[in-house]
Enzyme design. Structure first.
Site, short mmCIF file in Angstrom:
data_model
loop_
_atom_site.label_atom_id
_atom_site.label_comp_id
_atom_site.label_asym_id
_atom_site.label_seq_id
_atom_site.Cartn_x
_atom_site.Cartn_y
_atom_site.Cartn_z
N ARG A 69 0.92 -1.07 0.12
CA ARG A 69 0.06 -0.01 -0.07
C ARG A 69 0.81 1.21 0.03
NH1 ARG A 69 -2.22 -3.33 -1.60
NH2 ARG A 69 -4.24 -4.32 -1.15
N SER A 111 -11.53 0.93 2.37
CA SER A 111 -10.64 0.11 3.48
C SER A 111 -10.07 1.19 4.51
CB SER A 111 -9.62 -0.75 2.98
OG SER A 111 -10.28 -2.03 2.28
N GLU A 145 -4.97 3.71 5.91
CA GLU A 145 -4.88 3.28 4.52
C GLU A 145 -5.78 4.39 3.89
OE1 GLU A 145 -6.70 0.21 1.33
OE2 GLU A 145 -5.49 -0.76 2.97
#
Length: 307
Positions: free
Chosen positions: A177, A226, A296
């Site tokens: 990520r 998310s 995130e």
């Protein structure tokens, strides 16, 4: 936002072909539909338009690039400096052999559908990633067992001074990520590698991804996707659930009952409600599991209550 103490940099900006707005609302450009105003919001008409602005923008002025705002929380105090939103001419998609070149403003889903039509497998996962290619590059977006580092051959970007940079896998520096590309650099496009496949099989895989998302995630509400990255060896949602946070409410924000790694704006949330709820979730997970969750969702701007 509150008025700036120094507006000199705005006076230096050239006449643009695109749209330049000052003290511009950002909430309409995010899925959460919350947040303050951008000091300046620029939607360039083309690459030359974008370069012309970057070349004169003082280096101390922050530059923030946004896409469709699917994984973004804009704080209530607004975003200082220049916010750049790429669309239109930055959303082109071209197919050559087994490679798709997609503009940073192209929707991930549209890229996946283009690959399906071209008979290129391996990009189906993008149909399950809400957002644009630029954002997918920035965070090495992934879903359903694949991520950008698996398919990205190269990317084009502008550095902070407006110089064109060609980035290969080493320069992109993808990790979970994340990419290693400096903040303030602006992704322009990506070349993505597929492999030959049958459109019917590719379409079936995308339909399965859509079905799973629909069944397991809150996809038709005000959310930012998310919220927390999965810690190594763990699922964030399981940690959140075990900490008793499913359905937790703070102001107008709520932890989704359907998938507790999603935060929701139930209708009247502020950005502070959402961020504070996320921090409370982090606190409870740390207390119950000893694991520190990392955001995130990208949070930008300043809090209204900041001193």
């Amino acid at each position: 936002m509150t008025a700036r103490k120094d507006s000199d940099w705005r006076d230096m900006l050239p006449r643009v072909q695109g749209r330049m707005s000052f003290d511009a609302p950002m909430a309409p450009f995010t899925w959460f539909r919350v947040g303050g105003n951008a000091e300046a919001l620029f939607r360039p008409a083309d690459l030359d338009d974008l370069i012309a602005v970057l070349e004169v923008l003082p280096p101390q002025v922050p530059v923030t690039v946004v896409g469709v705002g699917s994984n973004l929380l804009v704080r209530d105090g607004g975003v200082p400096g220049m916010v750049i939103r790429l669309a239109g001419p930055f959303a082109t998609i071209d197919v050559m052999g087994d490679t798709i070149t997609a503009g940073a403003g192209a929707l991930d889903l549209t890229v996946a559908r283009t690959a399906e039509e071209a008979g290129l497998a391996g990009l189906e996962f993008l149909s399950g990633v809400p957002g644009t290619i630029g954002g997918a590059l920035r965070m090495n977006a992934g879903a359903f067992g694949a991520e950008m580092k698996d398919v990205t051959v190269s990317a084009q970007a502008l550095d902070r001074a407006g110089n064109l940079q060609i980035l290969g896998p080493e320069e992109l520096g993808f990790s979970y990520r994340r990419s290693a590309v400096p903040e303030g650099w602006i992704f322009l496009s990506a070349s993505l590698k597929g492999r030959p496949g049958k459109p019917a099989d590719i379409g079936a895989r995308m339909a399965e991804i859509a079905r799973v998302r629909e069944e397991s995630q809150p996809v038709k509400v005000r959310t930012g996707g998310s919220t927390f990255a999965n810690p190594e060896g763990h699922s964030a949602w399981k940690l959140i659930d075990a900490a008793g946070c499913r359905g937790l409410v703070m102001g107008g924000a709520q932890v989704s009952e359907k998938h507790c790694n999603f935060l929701l704006n139930t209708g009247d949330a502020t950005a502070a409600d959402i961020e504070d709820l996320g921090e409370e979730v982090r606190r409870r997970v740390l207390e119950t599991s000893g694991i520190d969750l990392h955001w995130e969702i990208r949070r930008i701007g300043i809090r209204r209550d900041a001193s």
